[in-house]
Each structure stands twice: as C-alpha cells, then as structure tokens.
Motif scaffolding. Structure first.
Motif, PDB file in Angstrom:
ATOM      1  N   GLY A 301       0.854  -1.314  -0.049  1.00  0.00           N
ATOM      2  CA  GLY A 301       0.020  -0.162   0.292  1.00  0.00           C
ATOM      3  C   GLY A 301       0.909   1.327   0.232  1.00  0.00           C
ATOM      4  O   GLY A 301       0.264   2.310   0.246  1.00  0.00           O
ATOM      5  N   ILE A 302       1.973   0.946  -0.520  1.00  0.00           N
ATOM      6  CA  ILE A 302       3.000   2.511  -0.045  1.00  0.00           C
ATOM      7  C   ILE A 302       2.897   3.786  -1.158  1.00  0.00           C
ATOM      8  O   ILE A 302       3.148   4.557  -0.877  1.00  0.00           O
ATOM      9  CB  ILE A 302       4.559   2.389   0.066  1.00  0.00           C
ATOM     10  N   MET A 303       1.609   2.822  -1.944  1.00  0.00           N
ATOM     11  CA  MET A 303       2.498   3.645  -3.714  1.00  0.00           C
ATOM     12  C   MET A 303       0.797   4.726  -3.138  1.00  0.00           C
ATOM     13  O   MET A 303       1.207   6.035  -3.752  1.00  0.00           O
ATOM     14  CB  MET A 303       2.009   3.328  -4.817  1.00  0.00           C
ATOM     15  N   MET A 304       0.360   4.464  -2.235  1.00  0.00           N
ATOM     16  CA  MET A 304      -1.082   5.496  -1.876  1.00  0.00           C
ATOM     17  C   MET A 304      -0.254   6.442  -1.644  1.00  0.00           C
ATOM     18  O   MET A 304      -1.082   7.370  -1.559  1.00  0.00           O
ATOM     19  CB  MET A 304      -2.159   4.817  -1.139  1.00  0.00           C
ATOM     20  N   GLU A 305       0.444   6.458  -0.750  1.00  0.00           N
ATOM     21  CA  GLU A 305       1.287   7.977  -0.338  1.00  0.00           C
ATOM     22  C   GLU A 305       2.217   8.928  -0.764  1.00  0.00           C
ATOM     23  O   GLU A 305       1.567  10.108  -0.698  1.00  0.00           O
ATOM     24  CB  GLU A 305       2.433   6.740   0.468  1.00  0.00           C
ATOM     25  N   ASN A 306       2.189   8.406  -2.917  1.00  0.00           N
ATOM     26  CA  ASN A 306       2.194   9.174  -3.641  1.00  0.00           C
ATOM     27  C   ASN A 306       1.184  10.730  -3.833  1.00  0.00           C
ATOM     28  O   ASN A 306       1.637  11.291  -3.417  1.00  0.00           O
ATOM     29  CB  ASN A 306       3.596   8.657  -4.625  1.00  0.00           C
ATOM     30  N   SER A 307       0.001  10.046  -3.895  1.00  0.00           N
ATOM     31  CA  SER A 307      -1.226  11.264  -4.007  1.00  0.00           C
ATOM     32  C   SER A 307      -1.348  11.689  -2.104  1.00  0.00           C
ATOM     33  O   SER A 307      -2.075  12.462  -2.603  1.00  0.00           O
ATOM     34  CB  SER A 307      -1.945   9.538  -4.667  1.00  0.00           C
ATOM     35  N   LYS A 308      -0.746  11.342  -0.818  1.00  0.00           N
ATOM     36  CA  LYS A 308      -1.423  12.613   0.069  1.00  0.00           C
ATOM     37  C   LYS A 308      -1.456  13.732  -0.528  1.00  0.00           C
ATOM     38  O   LYS A 308      -2.275  14.142  -0.343  1.00  0.00           O
ATOM     39  CB  LYS A 308      -0.636  11.705   0.854  1.00  0.00           C
ATOM     40  N   PRO A 309      -0.427  13.909  -1.075  1.00  0.00           N
ATOM     41  CA  PRO A 309      -0.171  15.422  -1.418  1.00  0.00           C
ATOM     42  C   PRO A 309      -0.845  16.087  -2.165  1.00  0.00           C
ATOM     43  O   PRO A 309      -2.063  16.854  -1.704  1.00  0.00           O
ATOM     44  CB  PRO A 309       1.309  15.567  -1.934  1.00  0.00           C
ATOM     45  N   VAL A 310      -1.253  15.829  -3.150  1.00  0.00           N
ATOM     46  CA  VAL A 310      -2.560  16.064  -3.802  1.00  0.00           C
ATOM     47  C   VAL A 310      -3.568  16.056  -3.703  1.00  0.00           C
ATOM     48  O   VAL A 310      -4.916  16.925  -3.988  1.00  0.00           O
ATOM     49  CB  VAL A 310      -2.403  15.096  -5.948  1.00  0.00           C
ATOM     50  N   LEU A 311      -4.262  14.854  -2.686  1.00  0.00           N
ATOM     51  CA  LEU A 311      -4.968  14.765  -1.634  1.00  0.00           C
ATOM     52  C   LEU A 311      -5.756  16.122  -0.868  1.00  0.00           C
ATOM     53  O   LEU A 311      -6.569  16.476  -0.430  1.00  0.00           O
ATOM     54  CB  LEU A 311      -5.300  13.417  -1.215  1.00  0.00           C
ATOM     55  N   LYS A 312      -4.739  15.920  -0.698  1.00  0.00           N
ATOM     56  CA  LYS A 312      -4.963  17.693   0.364  1.00  0.00           C
ATOM     57  C   LYS A 312      -5.145  18.492  -0.334  1.00  0.00           C
ATOM     58  O   LYS A 312      -5.756  19.943   0.507  1.00  0.00           O
ATOM     59  CB  LYS A 312      -3.598  17.644   1.037  1.00  0.00           C
ATOM     60  N   ASN A 313      -4.248  18.783  -1.571  1.00  0.00           N
ATOM     61  CA  ASN A 313      -4.945  19.788  -2.281  1.00  0.00           C
ATOM     62  C   ASN A 313      -6.347  20.066  -2.928  1.00  0.00           C
ATOM     63  O   ASN A 313      -7.086  20.946  -2.980  1.00  0.00           O
ATOM     64  CB  ASN A 313      -3.747  19.640  -4.165  1.00  0.00           C
ATOM     65  N   ILE A 314      -6.433  18.887  -3.332  1.00  0.00           N
ATOM     66  CA  ILE A 314      -8.205  18.941  -3.807  1.00  0.00           C
ATOM     67  C   ILE A 314      -9.197  18.873  -2.393  1.00  0.00           C
ATOM     68  O   ILE A 314      -9.838  19.779  -3.010  1.00  0.00           O
ATOM     69  CB  ILE A 314      -8.452  17.430  -4.178  1.00  0.00           C
TER      70      ILE A 314
END
Length: 429
Positions: A301-314
């Motif tokens: 599940g470590i790849m979802m960490e790559n999208s935390k910054p864009v999720l926060k931006n959303i």
C-alpha cells in the motif's frame, strides 16, 4: 408496508445504481482479443466522440465547482530511438536479403511511420490536443453553471511539455466557448510536490533492487515468446543468430504497435502478433504498473502515499471554494504514474484491489481502464439554494463511479461532509 431503515435504503440505491450504470468489472482475455488497442495499456487512446449517460442531479441542486486531475493526451513513444533502432535493423536485414515478405512489409510501414515520428519522441500528438479540447467542451456543456462569466479557473501542470500543451488545449477550448473566463495557467516546479510526488520509500521499492523485481523478471521472461514473430520477419537464421536479439525486438514492435493508435499515420502492426502474444505482453506491463503505481499486495500500500499531497490539495481547494461561496474549477495535468495512485487513494471502484498472485492481477486491475491517454478524474460539486449541504459526484474518464467505503442515500452522489471525513481519515494514517 414495512419501512426501510437508512442502511437498507443505501443498499437498495446501490443495487439500482449498479444495475443501470456502467462499472469497470473484470477484464477478460476475450475483451483484449476483441479490442487489441487495449493491450497497449497506458497507450490506449481515449475514445473520440465520447457520450456517457449521466444520472440526473437531485432536485434543487446545481453544479458550482469541478475538481479535475488529468493525464496528458496521446503522445509518441518516449524517444526517437524507440523507432529508429528497429527501423535501422530492418533496413540492414533488407540490405542483406534477410527479410521475409512480411518483414519487408513491416519495414516499409515503419519507414512511413518514421516520417511522422522523427523528432517527436515524448511529444503530445495532434490526437492528444483533440482529446483535451473535447473533454473540456463536454465538461462545459455538462455543467454550464460552473463556467459563468468571469469565473476564475486555476490550471496547473507538471513541467513536462506534453502536460503543459495538454493543459493549454483544455483551457483554450474553454476560452473559445466563453472568452470571459479568467484562467490562470501555470507549469512550475512549485507544484511538482503534489502533482508528481513520489516518496523515497516508493522510489526505492520500484527499483530493480526492490523485493518484487525477481518474481516480476521471471514473469516477464515466461510471457515473452518471440521465436514465432522473429521467424515470420527474418528469412535468414544466420542473420538472426548474428544480429537479432529476439526479446527486445518483440518488445520494441509491441510498443510501436501499441502507440500507432495515438498517431496520425493510419497504419497498424497488430497483424505481426498473435492475440495471445499481445495479451501476454500486456499482462507483463499491467503487472509492473499494478505493483509499482497501484495497490498490489506486494507493495503493502505504499504507493497511495504518493497521492496524499494531491489529495490534500483537492480537499483544500474545494473547501476554499465552498467557504467563500465561489464558483469555478481546479484543473491539474500530470502523468499515468500520478493518476493511478490518485484513483487508488480516492477509492474509486475497482481501482484499489489488493492481491498478490501475478496471474490474477489483470482480473482485478487493468491499466487501460485507469490511465488511458488523456485519462481523467473529475469531482463535481453541487449545492442547493438555502442549504449548506454539498453533494459531489465522481467521474473516472467521464463515467460515473462509486466510492464503496462511503455510504450515501443519493448514489451516485455523495454528501461532501462524508467524503471529506473519509479522505481526512486517510491523510491522518
């Protein structure tokens, strides 16, 4: 008549939605055989003349904001050399009379392709421009209330030129339809920390030293069977022995065949392959992306960490619009390696399965469904006059899609407060 409680009502609405609305479902070999272009995976060209039915908006609600994340449009192969070394090899074989009639025909076709491809390695193709113009136009026509006169729109892309030009094509079409729109377009390293973010752990894992690689290497080796293809193209076994490396050539021809759908030159190379060969090669590519960008159990599940910054931006961008009672859109443009983990962390249906058996990967996760050329995720926000309730609807490649972990009594719409709470819980992990 016995009244339905809220839980039962949610299940009923979900059942009805799934009964009438398209979802991705399991990929089959026959699907790939029927549409060989899909074996191109992330080279699958976004469909033109796209028309998808939408579920009516609940009474009284109107759209006011769209949060968008798009992959660049159709492009050429990354490097000119991806075409040229194959062309040079076939030219040399022709000179040495070592090609079969099919081999000569393949050479002639590739020579024609090279006329368009030369100098365009990694570039957005004309089709890529058209794709983003069309998506923008459909967005405008579907949600005209969002694009009122003088509305402000933020558009940002990674610094890669094909993404910048995709953003430009998208925004230009919006401006052509409504010249009063105020669109800020930016491509800067300032925004790479969320548009194209990768953790150090993820980058270390995806290297050839990662714990997944040896099993993958054996899978690739067992699924790459070039002998039939090579013998169909070359007539001289001595020439093959001295100058042809069969597996790399098969892969090179696979990528050329896959990318033809993104070019203007109307030629195909699929006749060089048997259907099983194409499927096997696609399975290898799909395997690698599932492990290195998505949610395979092999990566924990470590790849979802790559999208935390864009999720926060959303979340931040949406809440700023909501709190200021504004209107508009936030447009983001990046790459397949960004939209794939974003679809996973958003928990879009069929985008976050986690299994560990390589032979079953394609049954639960397919790259061409997540990230075709010009693939996109849209979150559309709706409000009702006199109410603080905000509804949202999710679209993957312009198709309505569910977020299974979040309950809703108005599917495929969701209450923003519920969605936001779920995503904030993921960011806190």
């Amino acid at each position: 008549m016995k009244r339905l409680n809220m839980k039962n009502l949610c299940f009923l609405v979900l059942f009805l939605f799934l009964s009438f609305c398209p979802v991705f479902g399991q990929t089959s070999k026959q699907e790939m055989f029927d549409t060989p272009e899909k074996t191109g995976g992330v080279y699958y060209a976004y469909p033109e003349n796209y028309r998808i039915a939408q579920t009516p908006v609940p009474k009284g609600y109107e759209p006011f904001y769209i949060s968008h994340f798009g992959r660049h449009g159709s492009r050429y192969l990354i490097n000119d050399e991806d075409y040229k070394w194959v062309l040079d090899l076939l030219a040399d074989a022709k000179k040495n009379q070592a090609l079969t009639p099919l081999g000569e025909d393949a050479y002639n076709r590739l020579a024609e392709v090279w006329i368009e491809a030369e100098g365009h390695g990694g570039d957005l193709s004309p089709l890529g421009v058209r794709q983003h113009r069309d998506i923008a136009e459909r967005m405008y026509k579907a949600y005209p209330q969002v694009f009122n006169n003088n509305v402000e729109i933020s558009a940002r892309s990674t610094v890669v030129i094909r993404c910048v030009l995709s953003m430009d094509a998208f925004c230009e079409r919006l401006k052509e339809i409504n010249p009063t729109l105020r669109i800020t377009r930016e491509a800067s390293n300032k925004y790479m920390n969320y548009l194209n973010y990768h953790t150090e752990e993820a980058m270390a894992f995806t290297s050839r030293k990662g714990p997944w690689y040896e099993e993958y290497r054996k899978f690739e080796e067992s699924h790459t069977r070039p002998d039939r293809l090579i013998s169909s193209l070359f007539s001289d076994t001595t020439y093959i022995k001295k100058k042809v490396n069969p597996a790399p050539l098969m892969w090179a021809l696979y990528w050329i065949a896959s990318d033809m759908q993104n070019m203007e030159t109307d030629l195909s190379f699929y006749d060089l392959f048997e259907k099983e060969e194409l499927f096997d090669l696609w399975e290898v590519v799909n395997y690698r992306l599932y492990v290195c960008d998505a949610t395979s159990a092999l990566n924990g599940g470590i790849m979802m960490e790559n999208s935390k910054p864009v999720l926060k931006n959303i979340l931040d961008s949406a809440n700023e619009i909501i709190s200021t009672k504004g209107k508009g859109a936030t447009l983001r443009f990046a790459h397949d390696g960004n939209i794939i983990p974003l679809a996973a962390i958003l928990h879009l249906q069929d985008c976050y399965a986690s299994i560990s058996e390589p032979s079953d990967f394609y049954k639960v996760w397919s790259n061409f469904k997540m990230a075709p050329m010009a693939g996109n995720i849209q979150i559309v926000f709706f409000q009702k006059k006199g109410s603080d309730d905000v509804l949202v609807k999710f679209l993957l490649n312009e198709k309505e899609i569910l977020i299974p972990p979040v309950n809703s009594d108005v599917l495929p719409y969701y209450h923003w407060k519920d969605v936001e709470a779920f995503y904030k819980s993921l960011l806190a992990e």
